[in-house]
Design an enzyme around this catalytic site. Structure first.
Site, PDB file in Angstrom:
ATOM      1  N   TYR A 151     -17.905 -11.452   0.003  1.00  0.00           N
ATOM      2  CA  TYR A 151     -18.403 -11.086  -1.327  1.00  0.00           C
ATOM      3  C   TYR A 151     -19.882 -10.723  -1.421  1.00  0.00           C
ATOM      4  O   TYR A 151     -20.324 -10.231  -2.459  1.00  0.00           O
ATOM      5  CB  TYR A 151     -18.055 -12.195  -2.329  1.00  0.00           C
ATOM      6  CG  TYR A 151     -16.561 -12.328  -2.503  1.00  0.00           C
ATOM      7  CD1 TYR A 151     -15.856 -11.407  -3.266  1.00  0.00           C
ATOM      8  CD2 TYR A 151     -15.840 -13.318  -1.851  1.00  0.00           C
ATOM      9  CE1 TYR A 151     -14.481 -11.487  -3.395  1.00  0.00           C
ATOM     10  CE2 TYR A 151     -14.461 -13.413  -1.973  1.00  0.00           C
ATOM     11  CZ  TYR A 151     -13.785 -12.493  -2.749  1.00  0.00           C
ATOM     12  OH  TYR A 151     -12.426 -12.565  -2.872  1.00  0.00           O
ATOM     13  N   PHE A 438     -11.177 -22.530  -8.043  1.00  0.00           N
ATOM     14  CA  PHE A 438     -10.478 -21.712  -9.034  1.00  0.00           C
ATOM     15  C   PHE A 438     -10.227 -20.325  -8.466  1.00  0.00           C
ATOM     16  O   PHE A 438     -10.767 -19.973  -7.427  1.00  0.00           O
ATOM     17  CB  PHE A 438     -11.233 -21.648 -10.362  1.00  0.00           C
ATOM     18  CG  PHE A 438     -12.607 -21.052 -10.290  1.00  0.00           C
ATOM     19  CD1 PHE A 438     -12.797 -19.676 -10.399  1.00  0.00           C
ATOM     20  CD2 PHE A 438     -13.729 -21.852 -10.118  1.00  0.00           C
ATOM     21  CE1 PHE A 438     -14.066 -19.120 -10.341  1.00  0.00           C
ATOM     22  CE2 PHE A 438     -15.006 -21.307 -10.060  1.00  0.00           C
ATOM     23  CZ  PHE A 438     -15.179 -19.943 -10.161  1.00  0.00           C
TER      24      PHE A 438
HETATM   25  C1  LIG Z   1     -10.175 -10.194   1.661  1.00  0.00           C
HETATM   26  C2  LIG Z   1      -9.239  -9.059   1.357  1.00  0.00           C
HETATM   27  C3  LIG Z   1      -8.872  -9.092  -0.140  1.00  0.00           C
HETATM   28  C4  LIG Z   1      -9.947  -7.733   1.674  1.00  0.00           C
HETATM   29  O1  LIG Z   1      -9.148  -6.644   1.253  1.00  0.00           O
HETATM   30  P1  LIG Z   1      -9.314  -5.154   1.846  1.00  0.00           P
HETATM   31  O2  LIG Z   1      -8.679  -4.211   0.886  1.00  0.00           O
HETATM   32  O3  LIG Z   1      -8.831  -5.140   3.249  1.00  0.00           O
HETATM   33  O4  LIG Z   1     -10.883  -4.916   1.830  1.00  0.00           O
HETATM   34  P2  LIG Z   1     -11.631  -3.480   1.778  1.00  0.00           P
HETATM   35  O5  LIG Z   1     -10.884  -2.503   2.648  1.00  0.00           O
HETATM   36  O6  LIG Z   1     -11.898  -3.063   0.382  1.00  0.00           O
HETATM   37  O7  LIG Z   1     -12.965  -3.873   2.465  1.00  0.00           O
HETATM   38  C5  LIG Z   1     -14.218  -3.878   1.813  1.00  0.00           C
HETATM   39  C6  LIG Z   1     -15.231  -4.376   2.787  1.00  0.00           C
HETATM   40  O8  LIG Z   1     -15.030  -5.757   3.046  1.00  0.00           O
HETATM   41  C7  LIG Z   1     -14.886  -5.986   4.439  1.00  0.00           C
HETATM   42  N1  LIG Z   1     -13.940  -7.095   4.557  1.00  0.00           N
HETATM   43  C8  LIG Z   1     -12.756  -7.188   3.959  1.00  0.00           C
HETATM   44  N2  LIG Z   1     -12.189  -8.353   4.255  1.00  0.00           N
HETATM   45  C9  LIG Z   1     -13.044  -9.030   5.016  1.00  0.00           C
HETATM   46  C10 LIG Z   1     -13.020 -10.302   5.638  1.00  0.00           C
HETATM   47  N3  LIG Z   1     -11.979 -11.106   5.495  1.00  0.00           N
HETATM   48  N4  LIG Z   1     -14.089 -10.670   6.369  1.00  0.00           N
HETATM   49  C11 LIG Z   1     -15.139  -9.846   6.513  1.00  0.00           C
HETATM   50  N5  LIG Z   1     -15.221  -8.635   5.937  1.00  0.00           N
HETATM   51  C12 LIG Z   1     -14.177  -8.230   5.214  1.00  0.00           C
HETATM   52  C13 LIG Z   1     -14.401  -4.675   4.995  1.00  0.00           C
HETATM   53  O9  LIG Z   1     -14.700  -4.591   6.358  1.00  0.00           O
HETATM   54  C14 LIG Z   1     -15.185  -3.686   4.161  1.00  0.00           C
HETATM   55  O10 LIG Z   1     -16.522  -3.647   4.616  1.00  0.00           O
HETATM   56  P3  LIG Z   1     -17.498  -2.398   4.313  1.00  0.00           P
HETATM   57  O11 LIG Z   1     -17.505  -2.184   2.832  1.00  0.00           O
HETATM   58  O12 LIG Z   1     -18.795  -2.861   4.840  1.00  0.00           O
HETATM   59  O13 LIG Z   1     -16.875  -1.260   5.051  1.00  0.00           O
HETATM   60  C15 LIG Z   1      -7.938  -9.143   2.203  1.00  0.00           C
HETATM   61  O14 LIG Z   1      -8.309  -9.234   3.555  1.00  0.00           O
HETATM   62  C16 LIG Z   1      -7.051 -10.324   1.889  1.00  0.00           C
HETATM   63  O15 LIG Z   1      -6.162 -10.210   1.048  1.00  0.00           O
HETATM   64  N6  LIG Z   1      -7.234 -11.498   2.540  1.00  0.00           N
HETATM   65  C17 LIG Z   1      -6.400 -12.674   2.342  1.00  0.00           C
HETATM   66  C18 LIG Z   1      -6.650 -13.334   0.981  1.00  0.00           C
HETATM   67  C19 LIG Z   1      -8.093 -13.738   0.815  1.00  0.00           C
HETATM   68  O16 LIG Z   1      -8.699 -14.366   1.659  1.00  0.00           O
HETATM   69  N7  LIG Z   1      -8.655 -13.350  -0.337  1.00  0.00           N
HETATM   70  C20 LIG Z   1     -10.001 -13.723  -0.726  1.00  0.00           C
HETATM   71  C21 LIG Z   1      -9.885 -14.890  -1.645  1.00  0.00           C
HETATM   72  S1  LIG Z   1     -11.436 -15.569  -2.142  1.00  0.00           S
END
Ligand SMILES: CC(C)(COP(=O)(O)OP(=O)(O)OC[C@H]1O[C@@H](n2cnc3c(N)ncnc32)[C@H](O)[C@@H]1OP(=O)(O)O)[C@@H](O)C(=O)NCCC(=O)NCCS
Length: 438
Positions: A151, A438
């Site tokens: 984030y 949350f």
């Molecule tokens: C985290 C999550 C929502 C990311 O979704 P995504 O659609 O693959 O992310 P995006 O393609 O929009 O990526 C945006 C950026 O975040 C980065 N990123 C995404 N997930 C990441 C992770 N887990 N760790 C590190 N970087 C991450 C991407 O590399 C990308 O980086 P950039 O903007 O510098 O190129 C997905 O991996 C997920 O559903 N994870 C499991 C549930 C979870 O952990 N949710 C968070 C709850 S707090």
């Protein structure tokens, strides 16, 4: 709570960007039972949770309807009823220093399907959520996170920390206060009935605390699936003060009872008074047939080690970030709290998404009241700090000093000594902490 957030359509900018990839970005109304059910199934799958049981789903459909649920849909997949990405958000009160609170945009359930990951869906969703919060006039966003690497790129900064603790209960002897009130075993419903009043009295004591919603109480008490093995293990103790008013609760269960050398696992300890906190800890640490107590999600500044004679019998087994804040309106966010001293500081905020970009002058008086205003340039002679937006979120509750952020390159001094001047004003006497997820 107003329900304007339930009716505002999904952010048009992200809708357009996602439409270019053939995806639909939409608010899922709780009245649309099929779509709403699909959303909850996708949310559970995103976190690798089990498919929700029918009785759980039925309760979530009612109990979480106060949240705005947003999904991204791909009409070319087989399971079209489930979105390929989920997010939920709602306005929730956040405590800030000075026993005050501010409405913040809570974000939860951020998931992207494993079939659609890493193609910018989360970015569009998160940016859309932030624009929606701004549209609703909410000054900052907040979340508790699964990973610390996700984030920061959207302008969130870690604002407080959390620790789990472990106590060798055979090694320690209680030396803390022995309050006059009484600890009672109560049934699990009692936590749901009397807990909210206790939490409401405690909430403003600690910056970082947030409101809880009715379903949170039921889940914590194990009443969502009351007959499951896990739920039936849950015990609740209540502390009543000398006049008989409930002032605290310990929700706990016993584990590893083989050989009568068990562990008391503290699932949640809530206290509105110092007496309640002491009495409940004493009750938990002095259980017979038990050699260990553990408690997750406590403040790194928890007084626990100081209650006992042998401070080494209490160990913090980890420490990590917990609440993350994203300032959207720096003037309203800064004015929401009170400050430690009279002073003037200028913060040159850099925000790539544009919400908070620019210079803010913060002026505080000797009672801690603040006025903040946007200015074109920092006035001459005012200590000035260059603050990336994520660092402003980290500084807001007083959970880290500007001096620390300066040392690690997360803020810069535009005028020498600006970090010390900022800390003199921002310091909070209470370590910020958020006692729930949350
Ligand atoms: C985290 C999550 C929502 C990311 O979704 P995504 O659609 O693959 O992310 P995006 O393609 O929009 O990526 C945006 C950026 O975040 C980065 N990123 C995404 N997930 C990441 C992770 N887990 N760790 C590190 N970087 C991450 C991407 O590399 C990308 O980086 P950039 O903007 O510098 O190129 C997905 O991996 C997920 O559903 N994870 C499991 C549930 C979870 O952990 N949710 C968070 C709850 S707090």
């Amino acid at each position: 709570m107003s329900d304007a957030h339930l009716h505002l359509p999904a952010d048009p900018t992200s809708r357009e960007r996602l439409a270019a990839f053939g995806l639909r970005y939409e608010v899922v109304a709780s009245s649309d039972r099929d779509a709403y059910t699909g959303w909850f199934r996708a949310d559970a799958r995103g976190f690798h949770d089990a498919e929700p049981a029918a009785e759980v789903l039925a309760q979530e459909l009612e109990g979480l309807a106060f949240r705005r649920t947003v999904g991204i849909f791909d009409d070319t997949i087989v399971d079209r009823g489930a979105p390929v990405a989920t997010v939920s958000s709602w306005p929730m009160q956040l405590t800030v220093p000075g026993r005050r609170d501010v409405t913040a945009w809570a974000i939860s359930s951020v998931t992207v399907s494993a079939t659609h990951r890493r193609r910018g869906i989360a970015r569009n969703m998160l940016e859309g959520e932030l624009r929606t919060a701004r549209e609703l006039g909410i000054p900052l966003a907040m979340l508790t996170v699964s990973e610390a690497t996700i984030y920061g790129r959207y302008g969130f900064g870690p604002a407080n920390r959390q620790s789990p603790y472990e106590v060798d209960t055979k090694r320690v002897r209680w030396t803390g206060p022995v309050p006059e009130g009484r600890v009672h075993y109560v049934n699990r419903d009692d936590f749901v009935e009397n807990g909210p009043a206790v939490a409401e009295r405690q909430r403003l004591d600690v910056p970082g605390e947030v409101e809880r919603w009715p379903m949170w109480w039921r889940r914590r008490a194990g009443l969502i699936e009351p007959d499951s093995e896990q739920s039936r293990r849950i015990r609740v103790a209540r502390y009543d003060d000398a006049s008989g008013t409930p002032q605290g609760f310990a929700v706990f269960h016993l584990a590893d009872m083989d050989g009568f050398r068990g562990t008391v696992v503290v699932d949640h300890l809530l206290s509105a008074t110092r007496d309640a906190e002491a009495a409940l800890w004493r009750f938990l640490l002095e259980q017979d047939l038990v050699v260990k107590a553990t408690a997750d999600l406590r403040s790194p500044a928890d007084p626990l080690p100081w209650y006992v004679d042998d401070v080494r019998g209490v160990r913090k087994t980890d420490e990590r970030d917990h609440l993350w804040l994203r300032v959207l309106d720096p003037v309203a966010s800064l004015e929401a709290r009170t400050y430690a001293a009279a002073g003037r500081v200028a913060l040159r905020v850099a925000d790539a998404l544009g919400f908070a970009d620019g210079t803010v002058l913060l002026e505080t008086d000797d009672r801690g009241a603040a006025s903040a205003s946007r200015v074109a340039e920092p006035p001459t002679g005012v200590p000035t700090l260059d603050v990336p937006i994520a660092s402003l979120g980290s500084l807001l509750l007083g959970g880290v000093t500007a001096e620390t952020l300066l040392r690690v390159g997360r803020v810069q001094e535009a005028t020498p000594g600006a970090a010390v001047a900022t800390d003199a004003v921002f310091r909070s006497p209470v370590v910020p902490f958020t006692s729930i997820w949350f």
